[in-house]
Design an enzyme around this catalytic site. Structure first.
Site, short mmCIF file in Angstrom:
data_model
loop_
_atom_site.label_atom_id
_atom_site.label_comp_id
_atom_site.label_asym_id
_atom_site.label_seq_id
_atom_site.Cartn_x
_atom_site.Cartn_y
_atom_site.Cartn_z
N HIS A 167 0.83 -1.20 0.00
CA HIS A 167 0.00 0.00 0.00
C HIS A 167 0.87 1.26 0.00
O HIS A 167 0.64 2.20 -0.78
CB HIS A 167 -0.90 -0.04 1.25
CG HIS A 167 -1.94 1.03 1.29
ND1 HIS A 167 -2.68 1.29 2.41
CD2 HIS A 167 -2.37 1.91 0.36
CE1 HIS A 167 -3.52 2.27 2.17
NE2 HIS A 167 -3.35 2.67 0.92
N GLU A 192 2.36 1.53 -3.39
CA GLU A 192 1.38 2.05 -4.37
C GLU A 192 1.34 3.58 -4.32
O GLU A 192 1.27 4.25 -5.36
CB GLU A 192 0.00 1.45 -4.04
CG GLU A 192 -1.15 2.02 -4.86
CD GLU A 192 -2.33 2.43 -3.99
OE1 GLU A 192 -2.72 3.61 -4.04
OE2 GLU A 192 -2.87 1.57 -3.27
N HIS A 193 1.40 4.15 -3.12
CA HIS A 193 1.42 5.62 -2.99
C HIS A 193 2.73 6.21 -3.48
O HIS A 193 2.75 7.23 -4.17
CB HIS A 193 1.23 6.02 -1.52
CG HIS A 193 -0.19 5.98 -1.05
ND1 HIS A 193 -0.86 7.10 -0.62
CD2 HIS A 193 -1.08 4.96 -0.95
CE1 HIS A 193 -2.10 6.77 -0.26
NE2 HIS A 193 -2.26 5.47 -0.44
N GLU A 248 -4.64 7.15 6.71
CA GLU A 248 -5.70 6.48 5.94
C GLU A 248 -6.15 5.21 6.66
O GLU A 248 -7.34 4.93 6.78
CB GLU A 248 -5.20 6.14 4.53
CG GLU A 248 -6.26 5.44 3.69
CD GLU A 248 -5.73 4.87 2.38
OE1 GLU A 248 -6.45 4.06 1.77
OE2 GLU A 248 -4.61 5.21 1.96
#
Length: 1037
Positions: A104, A107-108, A205
């Site tokens: 994750h 991905e950012h 998040e």
């Protein structure tokens, strides 16, 4: 963006159909892209790829071309379809073995700059340099996907170049890892005396994601049912584990997972395949050699006996009954999802077991009165290598856990014994037929999501798309063996030892404990730091802040120009004619694949004020309580057999030229195959004339489910609730919207669900019906209808709609509106339309005075959702277009940096609604006093005019990508039908957008946004705040 499984077990087929579909051309042209693709030959070499398979998939109007890359083994699927909204995606199998959230965070971080495009944050910058209809990235449990879509060929090449470079050649700078993942930083980065705290976009998040109890339950369910490999961890990252991730681990994960040999490329639409292959080969794949994969997910070892687990979650302050907040489910491991037909069968079986009031588990569990709704992740879940089926209840008492388990076992036995009625199977197959014909604007995205999991584990994506074959095989199996489905239930549910019972109950100290564990983790990190480390952290914090604050040179990125935008809109043709004497019906001929879409709009002008808050509840139950001679089960069966769904929704429609004028009403919407149109219209006739409001037990069930759904939706939609509340006192329409869909409505539903006696509420429904659907009154209140269908269907549709209108209502006895100030306003006629006019009956409230209100909804979340709203101007005012561009400009050039990059919130920005409300917002935000200050600074920045013509052009591109987003055939003409907007009005607005200048932007900033210029409203959803508690100007709820 972290994407975890299916929140509600809708089944893959519904996910594929979406409800937002599309094809832009008539069926006559629909085979151009498909015909071109059929020319490819197996074995043909194209730009380093070899064609492996070419297959026509007529049921989805596409041709599939499967290829492999010669030197790296990369897999490629192209779906040729005559759709100009073309899509690209690349996905990598990502299989983390811990919960640091490495896929994750990666991905950012890959989207923060690459070799060819080294500027900071090219992903967000491309949102303003492109006409994309979709851009995002998703981290699932075992893959990471990067999709985009656009209707412009040059834009497609630009975005493809950026996406390829980002995924295969990212910079992965340490400061980007700090910003996007996690970092230790001083609370005030410029003051080393302030305490060190955890910051980071993904960190916040995931803190926000796990305020959602449904998500906590779903995550634990997967972790515990599949404990042997990657599914035992949190791919998005556990906030307590994310601070263990290092920059070196991030780079290592990229090197081992983001390689063409571990990649699957997907393209969709009517652009040329050769061009895509050439660009992908030249810009990325030619630079790699084959690598042995180490990402295969092994099969889960099957258990020899069932297991049971208990977990805790936070209390739900909006739960309908504080003593009934336990959730329990029973889950079964199913076969590998790459067995396409077995997966298809089990998906259908799941729908038969749980969907609608006629399904066995609905009868046994929902109607038992033990809980409020099915447990999270109910039904078939095909997102992991081996699928699973889950069934249970939420909102139960802890003492009822055993009862629910017993009901599940008992229901399985009954299904094995009795099977399913033929009509229910037919209704389900009918539903699939409609879903294959119904067209969505984002069909490419739906397809890439639909095949992602199966393809990720080396299943055949083309076989998955050949639903016609699977349906035929399914029918054949049923024909040969009437007990086909019962045997599956016995095999996979009764005789399956890999069975998990998971229960979850709230702990009042849950969030307190989470905070303590985070504080402990922080303490350990800080204790281990040397003085030199602390100095380094301070310096790095300043360096990051400097980097975030300095102007960015994005000139390396490709961009479209404003001149690339189409100067004019295609005019939509429709006719309006009167039916049953005096009711206007809008007919819009579209390529709908033999599906008919019907809508009717009824006014609420005569409804007494005290009944207004109950309109959403009336709408949600009207089609679910029975009608005429049908009880609610028979009605549900008929709706499934004859339609693709019948929905009723409250509407508050702003006027285009006055902020204090609006239309209020109820919209009835449905769709069906053309052969079923008379049956669908008969169902509407019965619902209008003879709805049933007697079934108290059924009503209780529906109320509890609705209240639970609203409560569960807040963590995902908190910013929308904040904005609704903030706008409440700015216009009369916004006040009514808050009543219908804001926190007021959530709390009202919570109160009703808690009532032991719901009769007083049930008695309100016939009263609302009397004012909305009364036969004496029908001609007055049914203000207009619309039909979208193919030209060949129109004469039959005209006949059936005419019969419906003649059958509802006989006389013209008129009731007086509750509010005396009603003005009749004809919809603007259009050169694209012809015939009679639609007349809208608008409410004017001359007594309404806008005022400021600040509300803080205290909720047990570790993050905030903030909304600040400003009253500006209506749609036809020339300033509206300038404010529309300004909102995008403020988001891209100021608020994104301040709220996301510096503040660590997951999202934030500005937007302007059709209704003239200008909104500043943030989402999953660890701060909010600072965010409110950032809103003020953003306004000062806009007033100062510190932006360039290039910035304005980029904002225009971004706005036009939204204005020109594709519209489904089912929705063409709706701007005219609902809002009275003509083609000419939309073209005039378009020209105003093109013409927006620097001077106009600074003028509107000064005219509307400054303190004292226009009325503002503020709202926050989030934890207690000491500053707000001491400020008497805030209302605390």
């Amino acid at each position: 963006m972290w994407r975890f499984g299916g929140r509600r077990g809708l089944g893959a087929l519904q996910r594929l159909s979406g409800r937002r579909t599309h094809r832009n051309v008539w069926r006559g042209k629909s085979d151009q892209a498909c015909e071109r693709a059929l020319q490819y030959k197996v074995g043909e070499k194209i730009h380093g790829f070899t064609v492996n398979q070419v297959t026509s998939v007529p049921e989805l109007f596409l041709t599939a071309v499967k290829l492999s890359h010669d030197s790296t083994g990369a897999r490629y699927l192209h779906l040729a379809r005559e759709d100009k909204n073309n899509l690209f995606s690349v996905q990598f199998r990502t299989t983390p073995m811990d919960s640091t959230g490495v896929p994750h965070v990666l991905e950012h971080t890959v989207l923060c700059g690459s070799q060819k495009y080294p500027c900071r944050d090219p992903f967000f910058k491309m949102l303003n340099r492109s006409l994309s209809t979709f851009m995002n990235a998703f981290t699932a449990s075992d893959y990471t996907m990067y999709p985009f879509s656009t209707q412009n060929p040059k834009d497609f090449q630009n975005l493809l170049s950026v996406y390829l470079d980002a995924t295969f050649f990212p910079c992965l700078r340490e400061l980007d890892f700090w910003q996007e993942g996690w970092r230790l930083e001083h609370e005030n980065p410029s003051d080393p005396q302030t305490p060190l705290i955890f910051k980071g976009v993904v960190f916040n998040e995931m803190k926000g994601a796990f305020t959602d109890n449904e998500r906590i339950f779903s995550q634990h369910l997967q972790n515990k049912l599949l404990p042997d490999h990657t599914y035992s961890v949190v791919s998005g990252g556990d906030p307590l584990c994310i601070p263990e991730l290092t920059w070196e681990q991030l780079k290592e994960f990229h090197a081992t997972h983001y390689h063409p040999s571990n990649a699957r490329f997907f393209t969709y639409g009517n652009f040329q395949l050769e061009q895509h292959l050439k660009q992908i080969q030249e810009e990325a794949l030619s630079k790699f050699q084959k690598m042995e994969q180490s990402t295969v997910v092994p099969a889960q070892k099957h258990w020899d006996k069932p297991r049971e687990f208990h977990i805790a979650c936070g209390p739900d302050s909006l739960a309908t009954d504080a003593s009934k907040q336990t959730t329990v489910s029973v889950s079964f491991l199913l076969p590998d999802i790459t067995d396409t037909f077995e997966a298809f069968t089990l998906n259908l079986l799941s729908s038969l077991l749980i969907s609608g009031p006629n399904s066995p588990f609905y009868k046994a569990l929902i109607e038992s009165g033990l809980g409020t709704d099915f447990s999270p992740d109910v039904g078939y879940n095909g997102y992991t290598r081996e699928a699973y089926f889950s069934i249970g209840l939420q909102g139960i008492s802890e003492k009822d856990v055993r009862t629910v388990k017993e009901l599940v076992d008992k229901t399985i036995e009954e299904v094995i014994e009795k099977g399913f009625e033929d009509d229910r199977i037919e209704a389900l197959l009918h539903k699939i037929e409609i879903q294959m014909k119904h067209q969505s604007t984002s069909f490419g995205l739906a397809l890439t999501s639909y095949i992602a999991s199966c393809w990720n584990h080396d299943g055949d994506p083309v076989e998955l798309l050949q639903m016609g074959n699977q349906l035929a095989k399914f029918r054949q199996c049923l024909k040969e063996n009437p007990k086909f489905l019962q045997e599956k239930v016995e095999q996979y549910f009764k005789n399956n030892q890999h069975k998990l019972t998971l229960s979850m109950k709230p702990d009042d100290k849950y969030y307190e404990k989470q905070t303590q564990m985070e504080a402990e983790k922080l303490k350990q990190k800080v204790i281990s730091l040397s003085q030199e480390d602390k100095q380094q952290i301070y310096k790095k914090g300043l360096e990051l802040r400097t980097q975030q604050s300095k102007p960015q040179d994005a000139s390396c990125l490709p961009a479209l120009k404003v001149s690339d935008i189409e100067p004019s809109i295609p005019f939509i043709q429709f006719d309006v004619s009167l039916a049953a004497g005096d009711i206007p019906v809008q007919y819009c001929a579209q390529p709908t694949n033999g599906v008919v879409y019907f809508r009717a709009f009824c006014s609420l002008n005569t409804l007494p004020e005290e009944l207004r808050p109950y309109v959403p509840l009336f709408c949600s139950v009207l089609t679910k309580l029975g009608c005429g001679i049908l009880d609610y089960r028979e009605q549900a069966q008929q709706i499934e057999l004859k339609t693709g769904g019948m929905t009723v929704s409250p509407q508050v429609l702003p006027d285009d030229s006055h902020l204090d004028t609006y239309e209020q009403g109820v919209l009835f919407s449905s769709l069906c195959l053309d052969r079923n149109l008379p049956d669908m219209m008969h169902l509407w006739t019965e619902i209008f004339n003879n709805p049933c409001f007697e079934e108290e037990d059924r009503f209780k069930v529906l109320v509890k489910m609705a209240a639970q759904e609203l409560s569960n939706g807040i963590p995902d939609s908190g910013h929308l609730y904040a904005a609704l509340r903030a706008s409440k006192t700015l216009t009369p329409a916004a006040d009514l919207q808050e009543t219908f869909g804001g926190m007021d409505q959530v709390r009202l539903m919570k109160r009703i669900a808690e009532m032991t006696d719901v009769k007083p509420i049930l008695r309100k429904l016939p009263r609302i019906k009397k004012y909305l659907l009364n036969c004496d009154n029908m001609r007055i209140l049914l203000s207009r209808c619309s039909v979208n269908a193919t030209p060949q269907q129109m004469s039959q549709a005209e006949k059936d709609v005419g019969n419906f209108l003649r059958n509802v209502g006989r006389s013209k006895k008129e009731r007086k509106p509750v509010r005396p100030h009603v003005v009749e306003k004809p919809a603007h006629s259009s050169s694209g339309g012809s015939g009679s006019q639609i007349v809208r009956k608008l409410i004017i409230d001359p007594t309404f005075k806008p005022c400021q209100m600040k509300t803080h909804f205290q909720l047990p979340f570790p993050v905030n959702y903030v909304g600040e709203c400003i009253r500006t101007v209506p749609y036809t005012d020339p300033d509206h277009a300038s404010l529309k561009i300004l909102a995008r400009l403020m988001t891209a050039k100021f608020l994104h940096t301040e709220i996301r990059e510096k503040g660590g919130a997951y999202g934030g920005g500005a937007k302007l609604g059709h209704n003239g409300i200008f909104t500043l917002y943030s989402y999953r935000d660890p701060n909010f006093i600072e965010t409110l200050q950032s809103f003020g600074k953003a306004v000062d920045w806009a007033k100062s005019g510190k932006f360039t013509q290039q910035d304005i052009d980029e904002a225009k591109l971004s706005v036009f990508s939204s204005v020109d987003s594709p519209v489904a055939p089912s929705d063409k003409g709706m701007d005219h039908f609902l809002y009275g907007l003509s083609n000419e009005m939309k073209q005039a607005y378009r020209e105003q957008l093109f013409a927006v200048s620097h001077d106009q932007l600074t003028t509107v900033s000064n005219k509307y946004l400054g303190i004292g210029k226009s009325t503002h409203g503020l709202a926050v959803l989030g934890p207690e705040n000491a500053k707000i508690a001491k400020d008497p100007s805030w209302i605390i709820r």
